[in-house]
Design a protein around this motif. Structure first.
Motif, PDB file in Angstrom:
ATOM      1  N   UNK A  19      -0.375   3.209 -12.668  1.00  0.00           N
ATOM      2  CA  UNK A  19       0.481   4.037 -12.274  1.00  0.00           C
ATOM      3  C   UNK A  19       1.461   2.670 -12.742  1.00  0.00           C
ATOM      4  N   UNK A  20       1.271   1.202 -11.641  1.00  0.00           N
ATOM      5  CA  UNK A  20       2.477   0.306 -12.597  1.00  0.00           C
ATOM      6  C   UNK A  20       2.475  -0.157 -14.528  1.00  0.00           C
ATOM      7  N   UNK A  21       0.801   0.356 -14.720  1.00  0.00           N
ATOM      8  CA  UNK A  21       1.062   0.289 -16.189  1.00  0.00           C
ATOM      9  C   UNK A  21      -0.099  -0.980 -16.175  1.00  0.00           C
ATOM     10  N   UNK A  22      -0.394  -1.877 -15.024  1.00  0.00           N
ATOM     11  CA  UNK A  22      -1.305  -2.826 -14.757  1.00  0.00           C
ATOM     12  C   UNK A  22      -2.303  -2.349 -15.580  1.00  0.00           C
ATOM     13  N   UNK A  23      -3.127  -3.470 -15.935  1.00  0.00           N
ATOM     14  CA  UNK A  23      -4.944  -2.907 -15.843  1.00  0.00           C
ATOM     15  C   UNK A  23      -5.484  -3.531 -14.763  1.00  0.00           C
ATOM     16  N   UNK A  24      -6.764  -3.274 -14.234  1.00  0.00           N
ATOM     17  CA  UNK A  24      -7.544  -4.022 -13.212  1.00  0.00           C
ATOM     18  C   UNK A  24      -9.049  -3.724 -13.647  1.00  0.00           C
ATOM     19  N   UNK A  25      -9.892  -4.394 -12.955  1.00  0.00           N
ATOM     20  CA  UNK A  25     -11.373  -4.644 -13.235  1.00  0.00           C
ATOM     21  C   UNK A  25     -12.066  -3.319 -11.831  1.00  0.00           C
ATOM     22  N   UNK A  26     -11.174  -3.535 -11.443  1.00  0.00           N
ATOM     23  CA  UNK A  26     -11.781  -2.541 -10.156  1.00  0.00           C
ATOM     24  C   UNK A  26     -10.327  -1.080  -9.763  1.00  0.00           C
ATOM     25  N   UNK A  27     -11.654  -0.091  -9.600  1.00  0.00           N
ATOM     26  CA  UNK A  27     -10.009   1.070  -9.114  1.00  0.00           C
ATOM     27  C   UNK A  27     -10.138   1.818  -7.579  1.00  0.00           C
ATOM     28  N   UNK A  28      -9.934   1.829  -6.575  1.00  0.00           N
ATOM     29  CA  UNK A  28     -10.199   2.648  -5.732  1.00  0.00           C
ATOM     30  C   UNK A  28      -9.700   4.356  -5.634  1.00  0.00           C
ATOM     31  N   UNK A  29     -10.635   5.108  -6.221  1.00  0.00           N
ATOM     32  CA  UNK A  29     -10.085   6.337  -5.856  1.00  0.00           C
ATOM     33  C   UNK A  29     -10.306   7.246  -5.052  1.00  0.00           C
ATOM     34  N   UNK A  30      -8.974   7.346  -4.203  1.00  0.00           N
ATOM     35  CA  UNK A  30      -9.108   8.208  -2.682  1.00  0.00           C
ATOM     36  C   UNK A  30      -9.279   9.493  -2.602  1.00  0.00           C
ATOM     37  N   UNK A  31      -9.068  10.294  -3.501  1.00  0.00           N
ATOM     38  CA  UNK A  31      -9.200  11.733  -3.790  1.00  0.00           C
ATOM     39  C   UNK A  31     -11.152  11.912  -3.476  1.00  0.00           C
ATOM     40  N   UNK A  32     -12.006  10.833  -3.864  1.00  0.00           N
ATOM     41  CA  UNK A  32     -13.432  10.841  -3.385  1.00  0.00           C
ATOM     42  C   UNK A  32     -13.912  10.578  -1.932  1.00  0.00           C
ATOM     43  N   UNK A  33     -13.223  10.191  -1.291  1.00  0.00           N
ATOM     44  CA  UNK A  33     -12.580  10.348  -0.222  1.00  0.00           C
ATOM     45  C   UNK A  33     -12.815  11.495   0.641  1.00  0.00           C
ATOM     46  N   UNK A  34     -10.963  11.409   0.243  1.00  0.00           N
ATOM     47  CA  UNK A  34     -10.484  12.824   0.731  1.00  0.00           C
ATOM     48  C   UNK A  34     -10.903  14.083   0.367  1.00  0.00           C
ATOM     49  N   UNK A  35     -11.918  14.376  -0.102  1.00  0.00           N
ATOM     50  CA  UNK A  35     -12.566  16.068  -0.364  1.00  0.00           C
ATOM     51  C   UNK A  35     -12.953  16.585   0.739  1.00  0.00           C
ATOM     52  N   UNK A  36     -13.762  14.963   1.960  1.00  0.00           N
ATOM     53  CA  UNK A  36     -14.718  15.695   3.064  1.00  0.00           C
ATOM     54  C   UNK A  36     -12.991  15.369   3.697  1.00  0.00           C
ATOM     55  N   UNK A  37     -13.233  16.308   4.848  1.00  0.00           N
ATOM     56  CA  UNK A  37     -12.086  16.073   5.977  1.00  0.00           C
ATOM     57  C   UNK A  37     -12.512  14.978   6.853  1.00  0.00           C
ATOM     58  N   UNK A  38     -13.999  15.294   6.981  1.00  0.00           N
ATOM     59  CA  UNK A  38     -14.678  14.362   8.174  1.00  0.00           C
ATOM     60  C   UNK A  38     -14.050  13.198   8.049  1.00  0.00           C
ATOM     61  N   UNK A  39     -14.758  12.354   6.665  1.00  0.00           N
ATOM     62  CA  UNK A  39     -14.593  11.062   5.954  1.00  0.00           C
ATOM     63  C   UNK A  39     -13.006  10.925   5.964  1.00  0.00           C
ATOM     64  N   UNK A  40     -11.604  12.014   5.398  1.00  0.00           N
ATOM     65  CA  UNK A  40     -10.550  11.500   5.772  1.00  0.00           C
ATOM     66  C   UNK A  40      -9.899  11.614   6.875  1.00  0.00           C
ATOM     67  N   UNK A  41     -10.474  12.427   7.717  1.00  0.00           N
ATOM     68  CA  UNK A  41     -10.275  11.882  10.223  1.00  0.00           C
ATOM     69  C   UNK A  41     -10.634  10.953   9.820  1.00  0.00           C
ATOM     70  N   UNK A  42     -12.088  10.389   9.696  1.00  0.00           N
ATOM     71  CA  UNK A  42     -12.711   8.264   9.814  1.00  0.00           C
ATOM     72  C   UNK A  42     -11.412   7.865   9.055  1.00  0.00           C
TER      73      UNK A  42
END
Length: 183
Positions: A19-42
């Protein structure tokens, strides 16, 4: 924390437009973690523990990534959690949400990289008379000091490049834009 990211397929590899306009080779897609309430809590428990020491009135999560983070931290801390969203590409407080003058606020994000969205929300909240105390996030990817402290579960260093100097572009790897901000 890295294990939780891996087991939920939240740590992605490839060529990403941030979203900054920069490029990267890795990305953390936190939505994948947050779809699990128990993992979001942890994954947010260490942040909640650090925030307990602060005198906070309300948590504000910028849409999209900060909404669930604010909600989960609010649940763990027993605090009100609201969110901002973009109207004509500018962050706004809508849906009847209000910030009272003098409110002590923490901005909640999934990932903080440049802090651009957080600083936009900070400006909005301060214009309403709030005192913004910090940014709370799952992932801290900042490479330089921001105006606010970042309180996170995990610090992750990921290579970022300006478009003009991106080796991934030079090698012809297709770029993917996983974030929600419009350019």
């Amino acid at each position: 924390m890295i294990e939780i990211l891996k087991e939920t397929d939240a740590l992605l590899e490839g060529h990403f437009l941030l979203s900054s306009g920069k490029h990267s080779n890795r990305y953390v897609q936190c939505a994948k973690v947050l779809r699990y309430p128990d993992k979001a809590e942890k994954i947010l428990k260490p942040v909640a523990e650090k925030l307990k020491e602060m005198d906070i009135d309300v948590l504000v999560g910028p849409a999209m990534g900060g909404i669930i983070v604010a909600y989960e931290l609010g649940r763990q801390l027993g605090l009100e959690a609201i969110f901002t969203e973009r109207v004509d590409n500018i962050m706004a407080l809508r849906r009847g949400f209000e910030i009272k003058e003098g409110s002590k606020v923490v901005i909640c994000e999934d990932v903080v990289t440049t802090g651009k969205s957080s600083m936009e929300v900070k400006e909005l909240l301060e214009s309403m008379g709030a005192k913004v105390l910090a940014i709370a996030s799952i992932i801290d990817r900042t490479s330089s000091k921001l105006e606010l402290d970042v309180i996170s579960s995990l610090r992750v260093d990921i290579d970022t490049y300006d478009k003009e100097d991106c080796p991934l572009c030079e090698s012809g790897i297709e770029v993917v834009k996983p974030g929600s901000r419009k350019f």
